[in-house]
Design an enzyme around this catalytic site. Structure first.
Site, PDB file in Angstrom:
ATOM      1  N   ASN A  98       0.871  -1.184   0.000  1.00  0.00           N
ATOM      2  CA  ASN A  98       0.000   0.000   0.000  1.00  0.00           C
ATOM      3  C   ASN A  98       0.904   1.229   0.000  1.00  0.00           C
ATOM      4  OD1 ASN A  98      -1.778   2.067   0.483  1.00  0.00           O
ATOM      5  ND2 ASN A  98      -2.445   1.327   2.493  1.00  0.00           N
ATOM      6  N   LYS A 146       0.124   4.241  -0.233  1.00  0.00           N
ATOM      7  CA  LYS A 146      -0.502   5.434   0.378  1.00  0.00           C
ATOM      8  C   LYS A 146      -0.256   6.649  -0.518  1.00  0.00           C
ATOM      9  CE  LYS A 146      -0.237   3.146   4.792  1.00  0.00           C
ATOM     10  NZ  LYS A 146      -0.157   3.231   6.247  1.00  0.00           N
ATOM     11  N   HIS A 181      -9.549   1.070   4.941  1.00  0.00           N
ATOM     12  CA  HIS A 181      -8.286   1.296   5.653  1.00  0.00           C
ATOM     13  C   HIS A 181      -8.535   2.253   6.819  1.00  0.00           C
ATOM     14  CE1 HIS A 181      -4.199   2.450   6.567  1.00  0.00           C
ATOM     15  NE2 HIS A 181      -3.805   1.365   5.907  1.00  0.00           N
ATOM     16  N   GLU A 229      -6.932   4.662   7.902  1.00  0.00           N
ATOM     17  CA  GLU A 229      -6.705   6.079   7.568  1.00  0.00           C
ATOM     18  C   GLU A 229      -7.920   6.664   6.854  1.00  0.00           C
ATOM     19  OE1 GLU A 229      -2.987   5.421   5.578  1.00  0.00           O
ATOM     20  OE2 GLU A 229      -2.088   4.875   7.504  1.00  0.00           O
ATOM     21  N   GLU A 265      -5.224  -4.963  10.481  1.00  0.00           N
ATOM     22  CA  GLU A 265      -4.196  -3.960  10.723  1.00  0.00           C
ATOM     23  C   GLU A 265      -4.487  -3.210  12.025  1.00  0.00           C
ATOM     24  OE1 GLU A 265      -2.263  -2.732   6.687  1.00  0.00           O
ATOM     25  OE2 GLU A 265      -3.947  -1.419   7.103  1.00  0.00           O
ATOM     26  N   GLY A 269       2.645   2.250  10.832  1.00  0.00           N
ATOM     27  CA  GLY A 269       3.586   3.364  10.701  1.00  0.00           C
ATOM     28  C   GLY A 269       4.326   3.706  11.985  1.00  0.00           C
ATOM     29  N   SER A 316       3.572  -2.184  10.291  1.00  0.00           N
ATOM     30  CA  SER A 316       5.033  -2.220  10.480  1.00  0.00           C
ATOM     31  C   SER A 316       5.666  -3.555  10.063  1.00  0.00           C
ATOM     32  CB  SER A 316       5.405  -1.865  11.921  1.00  0.00           C
ATOM     33  OG  SER A 316       4.968  -0.546  12.231  1.00  0.00           O
TER      34      SER A 316
HETATM   35  P1  13P Z   1       3.106   0.345   7.689  1.00  0.00           P
HETATM   36  O1  13P Z   1       3.642  -0.925   7.071  1.00  0.00           O
HETATM   37  O2  13P Z   1       3.841   1.570   7.208  1.00  0.00           O
HETATM   38  O3  13P Z   1       2.992   0.239   9.160  1.00  0.00           O
HETATM   39  O4  13P Z   1       1.608   0.536   7.115  1.00  0.00           O
HETATM   40  C1  13P Z   1       0.703  -0.510   7.199  1.00  0.00           C
HETATM   41  C2  13P Z   1      -0.504  -0.161   6.435  1.00  0.00           C
HETATM   42  O5  13P Z   1      -1.273   0.705   6.822  1.00  0.00           O
HETATM   43  C3  13P Z   1      -0.734  -0.860   5.176  1.00  0.00           C
HETATM   44  O6  13P Z   1      -2.019  -0.629   4.705  1.00  0.00           O
END
Ligand code: 13P
Length: 258
Positions: free
Chosen positions: A10, A12, A102, A104, A174, A180, A220
Protein backbone atom coordinates in the site's frame (compact mmCIF):
# COMPACT_ATOMS: atom_id res chain seq x y z
CA UNK A 1 -6.84 -26.18 2.44
CA UNK A 2 -3.74 -24.40 1.26
CA UNK A 3 -4.22 -20.73 0.69
CA UNK A 4 -1.94 -18.86 -1.70
CA UNK A 5 -0.09 -16.14 0.21
CA UNK A 6 -0.59 -12.50 -0.75
CA UNK A 7 1.92 -9.70 -0.27
CA UNK A 8 0.40 -6.33 -1.04
CA UNK A 9 2.16 -2.97 -0.98
CA UNK A 10 0.00 0.00 0.00
CA UNK A 11 1.93 3.01 -1.28
CA UNK A 12 -0.50 5.43 0.38
CA UNK A 13 -0.02 9.05 -0.79
CA UNK A 14 3.47 8.57 -2.21
CA UNK A 15 5.12 8.53 -5.64
CA UNK A 16 4.75 10.73 -8.69
CA UNK A 17 4.26 8.95 -12.00
CA UNK A 18 7.96 8.50 -12.80
CA UNK A 19 8.66 7.33 -9.26
CA UNK A 20 5.82 4.84 -9.53
CA UNK A 21 7.16 3.49 -12.81
CA UNK A 22 10.66 3.24 -11.36
CA UNK A 23 9.47 1.45 -8.22
CA UNK A 24 7.32 -0.95 -10.24
CA UNK A 25 10.24 -1.73 -12.54
CA UNK A 26 12.55 -2.09 -9.54
CA UNK A 27 10.24 -4.64 -7.89
CA UNK A 28 9.98 -6.67 -11.08
CA UNK A 29 13.76 -6.55 -11.47
CA UNK A 30 14.19 -7.87 -7.92
CA UNK A 31 11.74 -10.71 -8.64
CA UNK A 32 13.11 -11.49 -12.09
CA UNK A 33 14.93 -14.68 -11.12
CA UNK A 34 12.03 -16.08 -9.08
CA UNK A 35 9.78 -18.79 -10.42
CA UNK A 36 6.34 -17.24 -10.92
CA UNK A 37 4.51 -20.30 -9.60
CA UNK A 38 6.49 -20.21 -6.37
CA UNK A 39 5.79 -16.52 -5.69
CA UNK A 40 2.97 -15.32 -3.49
CA UNK A 41 0.35 -13.13 -5.16
CA UNK A 42 2.23 -9.84 -5.33
CA UNK A 43 0.10 -6.70 -5.40
CA UNK A 44 1.02 -3.01 -5.52
CA UNK A 45 -1.42 -0.22 -4.72
CA UNK A 46 -0.28 3.14 -6.11
CA UNK A 47 -2.34 6.29 -5.71
CA UNK A 48 -4.89 7.10 -8.46
CA UNK A 49 -2.61 9.40 -10.47
CA UNK A 50 0.16 6.79 -10.61
CA UNK A 51 -2.02 3.83 -11.66
CA UNK A 52 -1.46 4.48 -15.35
CA UNK A 53 2.33 4.65 -14.99
CA UNK A 54 2.47 1.53 -12.81
CA UNK A 55 0.12 -0.39 -15.10
CA UNK A 56 2.17 0.57 -18.15
CA UNK A 57 5.36 -0.65 -16.46
CA UNK A 58 3.65 -3.95 -15.58
CA UNK A 59 2.36 -4.43 -19.13
CA UNK A 60 5.69 -3.48 -20.73
CA UNK A 61 7.45 -6.06 -18.56
CA UNK A 62 4.84 -8.72 -19.25
CA UNK A 63 6.21 -11.03 -16.55
CA UNK A 64 2.79 -11.28 -14.87
CA UNK A 65 4.34 -11.51 -11.42
CA UNK A 66 2.89 -8.31 -10.01
CA UNK A 67 -0.73 -7.13 -10.02
CA UNK A 68 -2.35 -3.76 -9.54
CA UNK A 69 -4.63 -2.49 -6.80
CA UNK A 70 -6.31 0.81 -5.99
CA UNK A 71 -6.38 2.26 -2.47
CA UNK A 72 -10.05 3.26 -2.53
CA UNK A 73 -13.13 3.44 -4.76
CA UNK A 74 -16.69 4.68 -4.73
CA UNK A 75 -19.64 2.30 -4.79
CA UNK A 76 -21.77 4.09 -7.39
CA UNK A 77 -21.25 3.28 -11.07
CA UNK A 78 -21.15 6.84 -12.44
CA UNK A 79 -22.69 10.23 -11.94
CA UNK A 80 -22.31 13.48 -10.06
CA UNK A 81 -19.82 12.35 -7.39
CA UNK A 82 -17.06 14.93 -7.68
CA UNK A 83 -13.65 13.59 -6.79
CA UNK A 84 -14.58 9.91 -6.73
CA UNK A 85 -13.50 6.94 -8.88
CA UNK A 86 -15.82 4.05 -9.71
CA UNK A 87 -14.81 0.40 -9.62
CA UNK A 88 -15.33 0.23 -13.38
CA UNK A 89 -12.86 3.12 -13.85
CA UNK A 90 -10.28 1.39 -11.68
CA UNK A 91 -10.75 -1.86 -13.57
CA UNK A 92 -10.25 0.13 -16.78
CA UNK A 93 -7.01 1.47 -15.27
CA UNK A 94 -5.76 -2.10 -14.78
CA UNK A 95 -6.72 -2.77 -11.17
CA UNK A 96 -7.63 -6.28 -10.07
CA UNK A 97 -7.88 -5.49 -6.33
CA UNK A 98 -9.16 -2.53 -4.32
CA UNK A 99 -8.25 -1.78 -0.70
CA UNK A 100 -11.28 -0.62 1.29
CA UNK A 101 -11.89 0.41 4.87
CA UNK A 102 -8.29 1.30 5.65
CA UNK A 103 -8.09 2.88 9.11
CA UNK A 104 -6.70 6.08 7.57
CA UNK A 105 -9.81 6.36 5.38
CA UNK A 106 -12.06 5.60 8.33
CA UNK A 107 -10.30 8.18 10.50
CA UNK A 108 -9.65 11.06 8.08
CA UNK A 109 -12.34 10.58 5.43
CA UNK A 110 -15.30 9.26 7.39
CA UNK A 111 -15.49 5.83 5.76
CA UNK A 112 -18.07 3.81 7.70
CA UNK A 113 -18.74 0.07 7.93
CA UNK A 114 -21.80 0.61 5.72
CA UNK A 115 -19.67 2.28 3.03
CA UNK A 116 -17.10 -0.50 3.25
CA UNK A 117 -19.91 -3.01 2.71
CA UNK A 118 -21.30 -1.14 -0.32
CA UNK A 119 -17.83 -0.89 -1.80
CA UNK A 120 -17.16 -4.62 -1.23
CA UNK A 121 -20.45 -5.55 -2.91
CA UNK A 122 -19.66 -3.35 -5.92
CA UNK A 123 -16.05 -4.55 -6.25
CA UNK A 124 -17.17 -8.19 -6.27
CA UNK A 125 -19.99 -7.46 -8.73
CA UNK A 126 -17.36 -6.06 -11.12
CA UNK A 127 -15.21 -9.19 -10.71
CA UNK A 128 -12.43 -7.54 -8.70
CA UNK A 129 -11.09 -8.55 -5.30
CA UNK A 130 -11.72 -6.36 -2.25
CA UNK A 131 -8.98 -6.12 0.35
CA UNK A 132 -11.13 -5.32 3.38
CA UNK A 133 -9.21 -3.68 6.22
CA UNK A 134 -10.10 -3.92 9.88
CA UNK A 135 -8.27 -3.12 13.09
CA UNK A 136 -8.54 -1.77 16.61
CA UNK A 137 -7.13 1.40 18.14
CA UNK A 138 -4.82 1.32 21.15
CA UNK A 139 -7.71 2.53 23.35
CA UNK A 140 -9.90 -0.34 22.16
CA UNK A 141 -7.11 -2.84 22.76
CA UNK A 142 -6.49 -1.52 26.26
CA UNK A 143 -10.23 -1.57 26.98
CA UNK A 144 -10.31 -5.27 26.01
CA UNK A 145 -12.76 -4.83 23.12
CA UNK A 146 -10.45 -5.81 20.25
CA UNK A 147 -12.25 -9.02 19.27
CA UNK A 148 -15.70 -7.50 19.63
CA UNK A 149 -14.73 -4.50 17.48
CA UNK A 150 -13.06 -6.57 14.73
CA UNK A 151 -15.91 -9.10 14.63
CA UNK A 152 -18.35 -6.21 14.25
CA UNK A 153 -16.33 -4.59 11.44
CA UNK A 154 -16.11 -7.88 9.54
CA UNK A 155 -19.76 -8.84 10.04
CA UNK A 156 -20.89 -5.44 8.74
CA UNK A 157 -18.43 -5.43 5.83
CA UNK A 158 -19.66 -8.81 4.58
CA UNK A 159 -23.40 -8.17 4.90
CA UNK A 160 -25.32 -9.56 1.91
CA UNK A 161 -22.24 -11.03 0.20
CA UNK A 162 -22.44 -14.66 -0.96
CA UNK A 163 -20.16 -17.38 0.40
CA UNK A 164 -18.56 -17.79 -3.05
CA UNK A 165 -17.69 -14.08 -3.16
CA UNK A 166 -16.40 -14.06 0.41
CA UNK A 167 -14.12 -17.00 -0.43
CA UNK A 168 -12.50 -14.83 -3.16
CA UNK A 169 -12.09 -11.81 -0.91
CA UNK A 170 -9.12 -10.75 1.17
CA UNK A 171 -9.22 -9.34 4.69
CA UNK A 172 -6.34 -7.36 6.19
CA UNK A 173 -6.05 -7.17 9.96
CA UNK A 174 -4.20 -3.96 10.72
CA UNK A 175 -4.06 -2.91 14.38
CA UNK A 176 -4.05 0.88 14.16
CA UNK A 177 -1.38 1.23 16.85
CA UNK A 178 1.00 -0.87 14.72
CA UNK A 179 0.60 1.19 11.52
CA UNK A 180 3.59 3.36 10.70
CA UNK A 181 4.86 3.13 14.27
CA UNK A 182 7.57 0.50 13.85
CA UNK A 183 5.72 -1.40 16.61
CA UNK A 184 4.74 -4.70 14.98
CA UNK A 185 1.96 -6.69 16.63
CA UNK A 186 3.37 -9.85 18.20
CA UNK A 187 2.97 -12.63 15.61
CA UNK A 188 1.23 -15.02 17.98
CA UNK A 189 -1.27 -12.31 18.94
CA UNK A 190 -1.80 -11.28 15.29
CA UNK A 191 -2.44 -14.94 14.50
CA UNK A 192 -4.90 -15.21 17.37
CA UNK A 193 -6.93 -12.24 16.09
CA UNK A 194 -6.77 -13.54 12.52
CA UNK A 195 -7.99 -16.99 13.68
CA UNK A 196 -10.82 -15.20 15.46
CA UNK A 197 -11.71 -13.41 12.18
CA UNK A 198 -11.69 -16.77 10.37
CA UNK A 199 -14.02 -18.08 13.04
CA UNK A 200 -16.36 -15.13 12.50
CA UNK A 201 -16.44 -15.97 8.77
CA UNK A 202 -17.14 -19.61 9.67
CA UNK A 203 -20.05 -18.52 11.84
CA UNK A 204 -21.49 -16.26 9.15
CA UNK A 205 -20.92 -18.79 6.34
CA UNK A 206 -19.32 -22.22 6.67
CA UNK A 207 -15.99 -23.97 7.24
CA UNK A 208 -15.06 -24.07 3.54
CA UNK A 209 -15.51 -20.32 3.12
CA UNK A 210 -13.51 -19.66 6.29
CA UNK A 211 -10.77 -21.96 5.01
CA UNK A 212 -10.64 -20.24 1.63
CA UNK A 213 -10.56 -16.55 2.53
CA UNK A 214 -7.08 -15.03 2.73
CA UNK A 215 -6.43 -12.94 5.83
CA UNK A 216 -3.36 -10.72 5.92
CA UNK A 217 -1.56 -8.94 8.71
CA UNK A 218 -0.56 -5.28 8.33
CA UNK A 219 1.27 -2.89 10.60
CA UNK A 220 5.03 -2.22 10.48
CA UNK A 221 5.76 -5.37 8.46
CA UNK A 222 9.44 -5.46 7.53
CA UNK A 223 11.84 -7.92 5.90
CA UNK A 224 12.93 -8.90 9.43
CA UNK A 225 9.39 -9.78 10.58
CA UNK A 226 7.82 -11.56 7.62
CA UNK A 227 9.17 -15.08 8.14
CA UNK A 228 7.84 -15.35 11.67
CA UNK A 229 4.51 -13.88 10.57
CA UNK A 230 4.20 -16.32 7.68
CA UNK A 231 5.05 -19.23 9.98
CA UNK A 232 1.76 -18.70 11.86
CA UNK A 233 -1.16 -20.98 11.07
CA UNK A 234 -3.65 -18.35 9.94
CA UNK A 235 -1.63 -15.43 8.59
CA UNK A 236 -1.82 -15.61 4.79
CA UNK A 237 0.39 -12.68 3.93
CA UNK A 238 0.93 -9.01 4.56
CA UNK A 239 -0.37 -5.57 3.69
CA UNK A 240 2.79 -3.49 3.76
CA UNK A 241 3.00 0.30 4.00
CA UNK A 242 6.37 1.96 4.53
CA UNK A 243 8.48 -1.08 3.59
CA UNK A 244 6.69 -1.33 0.22
CA UNK A 245 8.15 2.01 -0.91
CA UNK A 246 11.54 0.62 -1.85
CA UNK A 247 11.96 -2.25 -4.29
CA UNK A 248 14.59 -3.97 -2.21
CA UNK A 249 12.64 -4.14 1.07
CA UNK A 250 9.35 -5.01 -0.65
CA UNK A 251 11.03 -7.80 -2.65
CA UNK A 252 12.65 -9.13 0.52
CA UNK A 253 9.21 -9.34 2.11
CA UNK A 254 7.84 -11.10 -0.98
CA UNK A 255 10.71 -13.60 -0.90
CA UNK A 256 10.23 -14.04 2.85
CA UNK A 257 6.71 -15.26 2.13
CA UNK A 258 7.83 -17.98 -0.31
P1 13P B 1 3.11 0.34 7.69
O1 13P B 1 3.64 -0.92 7.07
O2 13P B 1 3.84 1.57 7.21
O3 13P B 1 2.99 0.24 9.16
O4 13P B 1 1.61 0.54 7.12
C1 13P B 1 0.70 -0.51 7.20
C2 13P B 1 -0.50 -0.16 6.44
O5 13P B 1 -1.27 0.71 6.82
C3 13P B 1 -0.73 -0.86 5.18
O6 13P B 1 -2.02 -0.63 4.71
Amino acid sequence: MSRRPVIAGNWKMHNLQQEAADLTNGIMQELRAEDKAALPEVVIAPTFTALYAANKALKDCGCGKVRLAAQNCYFETKGAFTGECSVEMLKDAGCEYIIIGHSERREYFGETDEMVNKKAVKILAEGLVPIICCGESLEQREAGVTDYHIASQITKALRGISAADVAKSIIAYEPIWAIGTGKTCDSVEANRVISMIRNVVKGLYDANTADAIRILYGGSVKPATIKEQMAQSDIDGALVGGASLTADSFAQIVKGAM
